[in-house]
Structures are given as structure tokens and as C-alpha cells.
Design a protein around this motif. Structure first.
Motif, PDB file in Angstrom:
ATOM      1  N   MET A   1       2.310  66.194 119.097  1.00  0.00           N
ATOM      2  CA  MET A   1       1.659  66.700 117.881  1.00  0.00           C
ATOM      3  C   MET A   1       2.474  67.841 117.293  1.00  0.00           C
ATOM      4  SD  MET A   1      -2.245  68.123 117.283  1.00  0.00           S
ATOM      5  CE  MET A   1      -2.045  69.650 118.196  1.00  0.00           C
ATOM      6  N   LEU A   2       2.598  67.840 115.972  1.00  0.00           N
ATOM      7  CA  LEU A   2       3.289  68.920 115.283  1.00  0.00           C
ATOM      8  C   LEU A   2       2.479  70.206 115.358  1.00  0.00           C
ATOM      9  CD1 LEU A   2       4.261  67.034 112.000  1.00  0.00           C
ATOM     10  CD2 LEU A   2       5.836  67.749 113.798  1.00  0.00           C
ATOM     11  N   ASP A   3       3.176  71.321 115.284  1.00  0.00           N
ATOM     12  CA  ASP A   3       2.465  72.590 115.143  1.00  0.00           C
ATOM     13  C   ASP A   3       1.967  72.760 113.720  1.00  0.00           C
ATOM     14  OD1 ASP A   3       2.784  73.743 117.814  1.00  0.00           O
ATOM     15  OD2 ASP A   3       4.921  73.780 117.335  1.00  0.00           O
ATOM     16  N   ALA A   4       2.799  72.392 112.755  1.00  0.00           N
ATOM     17  CA  ALA A   4       2.404  72.568 111.352  1.00  0.00           C
ATOM     18  C   ALA A   4       2.987  71.464 110.478  1.00  0.00           C
ATOM     19  CB  ALA A   4       2.863  73.927 110.844  1.00  0.00           C
ATOM     20  N   LEU A   5       2.196  71.063 109.498  1.00  0.00           N
ATOM     21  CA  LEU A   5       2.617  70.105 108.482  1.00  0.00           C
ATOM     22  C   LEU A   5       2.413  70.795 107.132  1.00  0.00           C
ATOM     23  CD1 LEU A   5       3.552  67.182 107.931  1.00  0.00           C
ATOM     24  CD2 LEU A   5       1.127  66.544 107.792  1.00  0.00           C
TER      25      LEU A   5
ATOM     26  N   LEU B   1      -1.940  72.571 112.305  1.00  0.00           N
ATOM     27  CA  LEU B   1      -2.227  73.241 111.031  1.00  0.00           C
ATOM     28  C   LEU B   1      -1.644  72.421 109.893  1.00  0.00           C
ATOM     29  CD1 LEU B   1      -1.970  76.952 110.053  1.00  0.00           C
ATOM     30  CD2 LEU B   1      -0.576  75.309 108.794  1.00  0.00           C
ATOM     31  N   ILE B   2      -2.427  72.253 108.823  1.00  0.00           N
ATOM     32  CA  ILE B   2      -1.967  71.604 107.602  1.00  0.00           C
ATOM     33  C   ILE B   2      -2.007  72.645 106.494  1.00  0.00           C
ATOM     34  CG2 ILE B   2      -2.450  69.837 105.866  1.00  0.00           C
ATOM     35  CD1 ILE B   2      -3.744  68.178 108.080  1.00  0.00           C
ATOM     36  N   GLY B   3      -0.849  72.896 105.900  1.00  0.00           N
ATOM     37  CA  GLY B   3      -0.762  73.882 104.831  1.00  0.00           C
ATOM     38  C   GLY B   3      -0.484  73.217 103.496  1.00  0.00           C
TER      39      GLY B   3
ATOM     40  N   ALA C   1      -7.564  69.107 111.986  1.00  0.00           N
ATOM     41  CA  ALA C   1      -6.616  70.227 111.942  1.00  0.00           C
ATOM     42  C   ALA C   1      -7.162  71.389 111.124  1.00  0.00           C
ATOM     43  CB  ALA C   1      -5.285  69.759 111.336  1.00  0.00           C
ATOM     44  N   HIS C   2      -6.622  72.557 111.383  1.00  0.00           N
ATOM     45  CA  HIS C   2      -6.907  73.726 110.549  1.00  0.00           C
ATOM     46  C   HIS C   2      -6.210  73.502 109.211  1.00  0.00           C
ATOM     47  CE1 HIS C   2      -7.576  78.200 110.004  1.00  0.00           C
ATOM     48  NE2 HIS C   2      -6.706  77.944 109.044  1.00  0.00           N
ATOM     49  N   ILE C   3      -6.970  73.515 108.116  1.00  0.00           N
ATOM     50  CA  ILE C   3      -6.397  73.305 106.786  1.00  0.00           C
ATOM     51  C   ILE C   3      -6.418  74.615 106.015  1.00  0.00           C
ATOM     52  CG2 ILE C   3      -6.549  72.045 104.622  1.00  0.00           C
ATOM     53  CD1 ILE C   3      -7.917  69.784 106.069  1.00  0.00           C
TER      54      ILE C   3
ATOM     55  N   GLY D   1     -14.668  72.131 103.998  1.00  0.00           N
ATOM     56  CA  GLY D   1     -13.605  71.575 104.824  1.00  0.00           C
ATOM     57  C   GLY D   1     -12.347  72.419 104.858  1.00  0.00           C
ATOM     58  N   LEU D   2     -12.287  73.441 104.007  1.00  0.00           N
ATOM     59  CA  LEU D   2     -11.122  74.330 103.957  1.00  0.00           C
ATOM     60  C   LEU D   2     -11.348  75.484 104.924  1.00  0.00           C
ATOM     61  CD1 LEU D   2      -8.420  75.092 102.541  1.00  0.00           C
ATOM     62  CD2 LEU D   2      -9.817  76.388 100.883  1.00  0.00           C
ATOM     63  N   ASP D   3     -10.435  75.654 105.863  1.00  0.00           N
ATOM     64  CA  ASP D   3     -10.600  76.698 106.878  1.00  0.00           C
ATOM     65  C   ASP D   3     -10.167  78.077 106.391  1.00  0.00           C
ATOM     66  OD1 ASP D   3     -11.473  75.179 109.335  1.00  0.00           O
ATOM     67  OD2 ASP D   3      -9.648  74.081 108.836  1.00  0.00           O
ATOM     68  N   SER D   4      -9.090  78.132 105.623  1.00  0.00           N
ATOM     69  CA  SER D   4      -8.571  79.444 105.235  1.00  0.00           C
ATOM     70  C   SER D   4      -7.712  79.342 103.991  1.00  0.00           C
ATOM     71  CB  SER D   4      -7.749  80.054 106.376  1.00  0.00           C
ATOM     72  OG  SER D   4      -6.562  79.301 106.614  1.00  0.00           O
ATOM     73  N   VAL D   5      -7.418  80.507 103.433  1.00  0.00           N
ATOM     74  CA  VAL D   5      -6.457  80.640 102.349  1.00  0.00           C
ATOM     75  C   VAL D   5      -5.473  81.728 102.756  1.00  0.00           C
ATOM     76  CG1 VAL D   5      -6.081  81.292  99.936  1.00  0.00           C
ATOM     77  CG2 VAL D   5      -8.076  79.917 100.554  1.00  0.00           C
ATOM     78  N   VAL D   6      -4.195  81.422 102.678  1.00  0.00           N
ATOM     79  CA  VAL D   6      -3.155  82.425 102.936  1.00  0.00           C
ATOM     80  C   VAL D   6      -2.847  83.105 101.610  1.00  0.00           C
ATOM     81  CG1 VAL D   6      -0.752  82.790 103.604  1.00  0.00           C
ATOM     82  CG2 VAL D   6      -2.186  81.223 104.915  1.00  0.00           C
TER      83      VAL D   6
END
Length: 443
Positions: free
Chosen positions: A1-5, A65-67, A93-95, A115-120
Motif C-alpha cells: 500500500m502507498l503512503d500517499a496518493l 492518505l489521498i490528497g 483512506a484519510h482524504i 467524507g472529507l477528513d481534513s484540509v491542509v
């Protein structure tokens, strides 16, 4: 599994030839890989992926994580739809989302998208590294500075202090460079971030001032030159788009840096061409003569208006005389340029419209090359989150639409009638062109 996409969303109205290498996801991927994470990028814009194609790619590339890079305000709604669809298809995944609009809309996005976990928020490199580090270790992540989240019916957000000097950042990941080269397109490169201007319609300055940051800061000439050399000699690129909001930067310091970059390109003997964007008050004869010698091929100028009252209303900090002198000087130097022009703002008066129209009429007859430089002289200002215009309209109760797409009415009825007529004519012309295309089989 990828760490981030990391995903750059596709905006379908961008022409194929104008789709370019994305520096936002590239810098984030570079930072994450430097921290030891396994990262992949999907540039749905460059690859011209449909929504279903993008969903299939995401599902087939499991990640912690999906960014989502929401690089245009008009993509906010599509980003929300993508989040909902991913959750419906069982993605756990964390989106997270990032870029300018999500930064200023984190509250609305989190409250309306369970469904959105966070905003950077703000510049994302240090924040996303900390976020992924916490997720990988299964530690609490909601109090990480720069991360906005929604928990127990409340928004949690602590602004991050201003990001580091640009030279401290990892180089951008070049995953898509071979595809860009294969297509024969120019390669994107970043030499600075931000703009020292305070234009009321622009979110660039507010974005980079978050956390006490500088409105404009830059890579050193040495770092810029190293990237030019790498991309030219190892990847074979000869044409570059410098994607800075303002290449030159403020005062003598900015001009000296730009001059050093030009001298470095000449010293290395790089046979390249590049295009830049700057303010009209950045145009200097000696500097731009040096830049042209180094390969400068086109300049984007934010002229915006031919009415001094409108320029002052936009807080451009320049005069009509400076606008004209900048265009004339570039013409004398033989440098092609493109002009950014905003004919209509919510409070544009009929007198301002006539002044700006008269300026263009005069310029078209006296400034060589301006006919090709002004692609659309009747642009209305786009109201973006985080801008002074958006805040002023909101306070006055004049901001229409919602956070996914702001609208407004022109306050002067004459401007409103003229613009409505213009829109009607454009729609009619588009319909005629479409009908002719159908009748001729597209030939």
C-alpha cells in the motif's frame, strides 16, 4: 500500500496543448519522499482523465492518505463529488484537500462533506509530512498546525507559522516530466512564491501571508539555475514556463536576483526559452534586455484596467502611465507579451467602463502588439475565496451563489445591461459555430 496518493484534478475546459506539469503536487511529493514515504502522483489534468477513469486509478492504488489538489476555485464542487464517490466505493483512506480555495473554505468544506477528513491550509509541504507521519504511527493528528478538521460538531484548526525558506524545500518530483517532454510541451518551473502586490481580486498575497509569512520569497539564483540545468541537460527541455505569480519580486533585491538568474543562464550556455509573469512596475529596460538575451520569450503583464479609478479600486498601486510605458518598453525590446485585463468589477461605474474602453481604443492604435496581447478585453473579475473583494461583497450582502462558485450583480445598471447583452452575443456566436461544425461534419 502507498503512503500517499496525490491527485491534481482535471479541468476539462483547458485545451490539451495548455495542460502543464503540476508543481503543487510535485513539491508535496518531493517533501514526502524526502521524509521516507512512498508516494505516487495522478495528474488527471495532464492525462485528461475522465471522472470514472480517475476513480478507477485511485481505487487500484490503495494509499493511507489521498490528497486532492483543488487548483482552481471552480473545481471545488467536483472535488466534493469525488470525495463522496470514493466513500461510496468503500475507500477508507484519510482524504484531505489543499491549495488556495480550500485554505480559505476549510470550514464550509468540512461542514458539508462528512467524507472529507481534513484540509491542509497554506503551503502544504511541512504540514502534509507531519500529517502522514502521525497517520502512519496511528497518532493523534487533529492538532497539527496547518490542518483543519471537523470533530464532535466543531472545527479544529491551528494556523501554522510561516513556511521555511524556499531553498530548504525538497526539489519537486519529476514523475510527469517524461510525458511532458514526449508531448513537446514547455516544462513548468518555480523560482519564487507569492506576490508583493495587494490586489483586491487576488488570493495570492493573503495565501502566502498566512502565519505571518512574507508576501513574496524566492529560490536563490543558484537553486534556480541548478533546476534549469537539470531539466535542460538531463531531460532535454528547451522551453520553460516559469510559474511564479511574480518573477521579478520587490525592489532592488528582486531585480538583482532576476539579473543573477539571467547571467547564470548565459554563463552556463543554456540554449533555452522561457516565459514569466510580473507587475508593470517591474519592467526595467536593462533587466529585461538581459532576460531576453538569456532566453525570455514572453511576459504576462497584469495591466487589468485603463481607468485610474478602477486601478485604485483594485489597489494595484500603479498608474495608467506605468501600464502604457511597460507595454511600450517591451515592444521596443522586441519581447512579446500577454495582458491580463479586467473590464468589469461588481462596482464598476459606467464612467470607469468608458475610461477603460477609451484606454484600449487608444492603445490598439498606438501600442504595437497589443491586439495580440489582449486575449479578452471584456473579462469580469472572478471573486475568489480569501480576497478583499469577496469579503467586501459578503459584508454588504452582495455576494451571491455559494462557496462553490461566487456570483454578483453589477451595481451600475448600465454596466449590467451592457454585460448581459455581451453574454447574449457570445452565446449566440458559440451556438452558430457549433451548428456550422455539425453541418460540415467538423471539417
Amino acid at each position: 500500500m502507498l503512503d500517499a496518493l496525490l491527485i491534481k484534478l482535471n479541468y476539462r475546459e483547458v485545451l490539451s496543448g495548455e495542460r502543464e506539469f503540476d508543481l503543487g503536487t510535485a513539491y508535496l511529493a518531493g517533501a514526502l519522499r524526502q521524509a521516507g514515504f512512498q508516494v505516487e502522483i495522478i495528474d488527471a489534468s495532464l492525462e485528461e482523465l475522465t471522472k470514472e477513469m480517475l476513480l478507477e486509478r485511485i481505487i487500484s492504488s490503495p494509499a493511507r492518505l489521498i490528497g486532492l489538489s483543488v487548483w482552481l476555485h471552480r473545481l471545488v464542487g467536483e472535488a466534493e463529488q469525488l470525495v463522496r464517490e470514493l466513500r461510496l466505493r468503500g475507500i477508507k483512506a484519510h482524504i484531505t484537500m489543499g491549495s488556495h480555495s480550500p485554505t480559505f473554505l476549510y470550514r464550509e468544506l468540512l461542514e458539508n462533506n462528512p467524507g472529507l477528513d481534513s484540509v491542509v491550509c497554506g503551503e502544504g509541504e511541512p504540514t502534509i509530512v507531519e500529517l502522514l507521519t502521525a497517520l502512519a504511527a496511528e497518532r493523534e493528528w487533529r492538532n497539527i498546525p496547518g490542518v483543519a478538521s471537523y470533530d464532535a460538531d466543531r472545527i479544529i484548526y491551528k494556523p501554522r507559522a510561516a513556511c521555511c525558506a524556499l531553498d530548504e524545500l525538497a526539489p519537486p518530483a519529476l514523475d510527469y516530466a517524461p510525458l511532458v517532454k514526449e508531448r513537446g510541451q514547455f516544462m513548468s518551473l518555480l523560482t519564487s512564491r507569492g506576490c508583493y502586490g495587494r490586489c483586491t481580486f487576488c488570493s495570492t498575497s493573503p495565501f502566502y501571508r498566512l502565519g505571518g509569512g512574507k508576501a513574496w520569497r524566492a529560490h536563490s539564483p543558484e537553486r534556480v539555475l541548478a533546476e534549469f540545468v537539470l531539466l535542460h541537460r538531463e531531460y532535454g527541455f528547451t522551453h520553460f514556463g516559469v510559474r511564479d505569480d511574480n518573477f521579478v519580486g520587490p525592489g532592488a533585491q528582486g531585480r538583482e536576483r532576476a539579473q543573477a538568474i539571467a547571467e547564470g543562464i548565459l554563463r552556463e550556455g543554456l540554449a533555452i526559452s522561457f516565459k514569466i509573469a510580473c507587475r508593470v512596475n517591474d519592467i526595467d529596460r536593462d533587466l529585461f534586455a538581459s532576460l531576453k538575451q538569456a532566453g525570455l520569450a514572453r511576459v504576462f503583464l497584469g495591466v487589468e484596467s485603463g481607468s485610474q479609478r478602477r486601478l485604485d479600486g483594485f489597489k494595484k498601486g500603479v498608474t495608467i502611465k506605468q501600464n502604457t510605458e511597460a507595454m511600450l518598453l517591451l515592444t521596443e525590446l522586441g519581447l512579446p507579451y500577454t495582458v491580463g485585463y479586467i473590464m468589469f468589477a461588481p462596482d464598476t461605474s459606467w464612467a470607469e467602463f468608458r475610461e477603460s474602453s477609451a484606454f484600449l481604443k487608444h492603445a490598439l492604435g498606438s501600442v504595437e502588439g497589443i491586439t495580440e496581447a489582449v486575449h479578452d478585453m471584456f473579462n469580469p473579475v472572478e471573486v475568489l475565496p480569501g480576497t478583499v473583494i469577496a469579503e467586501e461583497l459578503s459584508q454588504k450582502g452582495l455576494l451571491l451563489g455559494d462557496y462553490r462558485g461566487f456570483r454578483y450583480r453589477f451595481q451600475d445598471w448600465r454596466v449590467r445591461v451592457f454585460y448581459q447583452g455581451l453574454v447574449g452575443i457570445r452565446r449566440l456566436m458559440a451556438f452558430i459555430i457549433k451548428v456550422r461544425g455539425v453541418n460540415t461534419g467538423g471539417d
